[in-house]
Design a protein around this motif. Sequence first.
Motif, PDB file in Angstrom:
ATOM      1  N   ASN A  53       0.808  -1.230   0.000  1.00  0.00           N
ATOM      2  CA  ASN A  53       0.000   0.000   0.000  1.00  0.00           C
ATOM      3  C   ASN A  53       0.836   1.272   0.000  1.00  0.00           C
ATOM      4  O   ASN A  53       0.596   2.192   0.784  1.00  0.00           O
ATOM      5  N   MET A  54       1.804   1.318  -0.911  1.00  0.00           N
ATOM      6  CA  MET A  54       2.645   2.497  -1.054  1.00  0.00           C
ATOM      7  C   MET A  54       2.375   3.147  -2.412  1.00  0.00           C
ATOM      8  O   MET A  54       2.027   2.466  -3.376  1.00  0.00           O
ATOM      9  N   PRO A  55       2.561   4.459  -2.514  1.00  0.00           N
ATOM     10  CA  PRO A  55       2.397   5.114  -3.813  1.00  0.00           C
ATOM     11  C   PRO A  55       3.568   4.767  -4.739  1.00  0.00           C
ATOM     12  O   PRO A  55       4.605   4.281  -4.295  1.00  0.00           O
ATOM     13  N   VAL A  56       3.391   5.026  -6.010  1.00  0.00           N
ATOM     14  CA  VAL A  56       4.449   4.784  -6.984  1.00  0.00           C
ATOM     15  C   VAL A  56       5.630   5.692  -6.693  1.00  0.00           C
ATOM     16  O   VAL A  56       5.469   6.874  -6.387  1.00  0.00           O
ATOM     17  N   ASN A  57       6.822   5.132  -6.756  1.00  0.00           N
ATOM     18  CA  ASN A  57       8.056   5.904  -6.684  1.00  0.00           C
ATOM     19  C   ASN A  57       8.720   5.731  -8.044  1.00  0.00           C
ATOM     20  O   ASN A  57       9.131   4.622  -8.389  1.00  0.00           O
ATOM     21  N   PRO A  58       8.827   6.789  -8.837  1.00  0.00           N
ATOM     22  CA  PRO A  58       9.373   6.648 -10.185  1.00  0.00           C
ATOM     23  C   PRO A  58      10.829   6.172 -10.206  1.00  0.00           C
ATOM     24  O   PRO A  58      11.325   5.763 -11.245  1.00  0.00           O
ATOM     25  N   ASP A  59      11.494   6.181  -9.078  1.00  0.00           N
ATOM     26  CA  ASP A  59      12.881   5.721  -9.011  1.00  0.00           C
ATOM     27  C   ASP A  59      12.988   4.221  -8.763  1.00  0.00           C
ATOM     28  O   ASP A  59      14.076   3.672  -8.763  1.00  0.00           O
ATOM     29  N   HIS A  60      11.855   3.555  -8.522  1.00  0.00           N
ATOM     30  CA  HIS A  60      11.863   2.125  -8.228  1.00  0.00           C
ATOM     31  C   HIS A  60      11.044   1.358  -9.263  1.00  0.00           C
ATOM     32  O   HIS A  60       9.949   1.773  -9.641  1.00  0.00           O
ATOM     33  N   LEU A  61      11.569   0.231  -9.684  1.00  0.00           N
ATOM     34  CA  LEU A  61      10.918  -0.628 -10.657  1.00  0.00           C
ATOM     35  C   LEU A  61       9.677  -1.273 -10.059  1.00  0.00           C
ATOM     36  O   LEU A  61       9.661  -1.630  -8.882  1.00  0.00           O
ATOM     37  N   MET A  62       8.631  -1.426 -10.878  1.00  0.00           N
ATOM     38  CA  MET A  62       7.434  -2.157 -10.476  1.00  0.00           C
ATOM     39  C   MET A  62       7.033  -3.079 -11.619  1.00  0.00           C
ATOM     40  O   MET A  62       7.464  -2.895 -12.747  1.00  0.00           O
ATOM     41  N   ILE A  63       6.194  -4.082 -11.311  1.00  0.00           N
ATOM     42  CA  ILE A  63       5.691  -5.012 -12.314  1.00  0.00           C
ATOM     43  C   ILE A  63       4.171  -5.001 -12.265  1.00  0.00           C
ATOM     44  O   ILE A  63       3.577  -4.933 -11.190  1.00  0.00           O
ATOM     45  N   CYS A  64       3.552  -5.078 -13.449  1.00  0.00           N
ATOM     46  CA  CYS A  64       2.093  -5.036 -13.550  1.00  0.00           C
ATOM     47  C   CYS A  64       1.547  -6.444 -13.769  1.00  0.00           C
ATOM     48  O   CYS A  64       2.047  -7.192 -14.609  1.00  0.00           O
TER      49      CYS A  64
END
Length: 101
Positions: A53-64
Amino acid sequence: MESIESICKVHTLKVYQARETVDPSYDFFARFTYHTKDHRLTPDQIRVFCMCNMPVNPDHLMICCDTCREWFHPGCVSMSEDMVRRVTAWNCPECANSVRA
């Protein structure tokens, strides 16, 4: 805990994400804008992602997730960043369990 001890540039999140290059020692972003006239922040809410439950951090990779279209941090779903970069199709744990049931 870190502090800023020199001149820096604080961008809106939208501008920060649109930048071609980011200098981590100079460029920062703020999710909120403070309105001094009426003493309020906008937006009043931000969307959170992942099981943490954290907001997006553009400096960290995420997967959809290909099924529910939610975004997850690699570490929260027991993946390395290298694994995320190599995967072509992926379902989050909840969707993967639904498919198995």
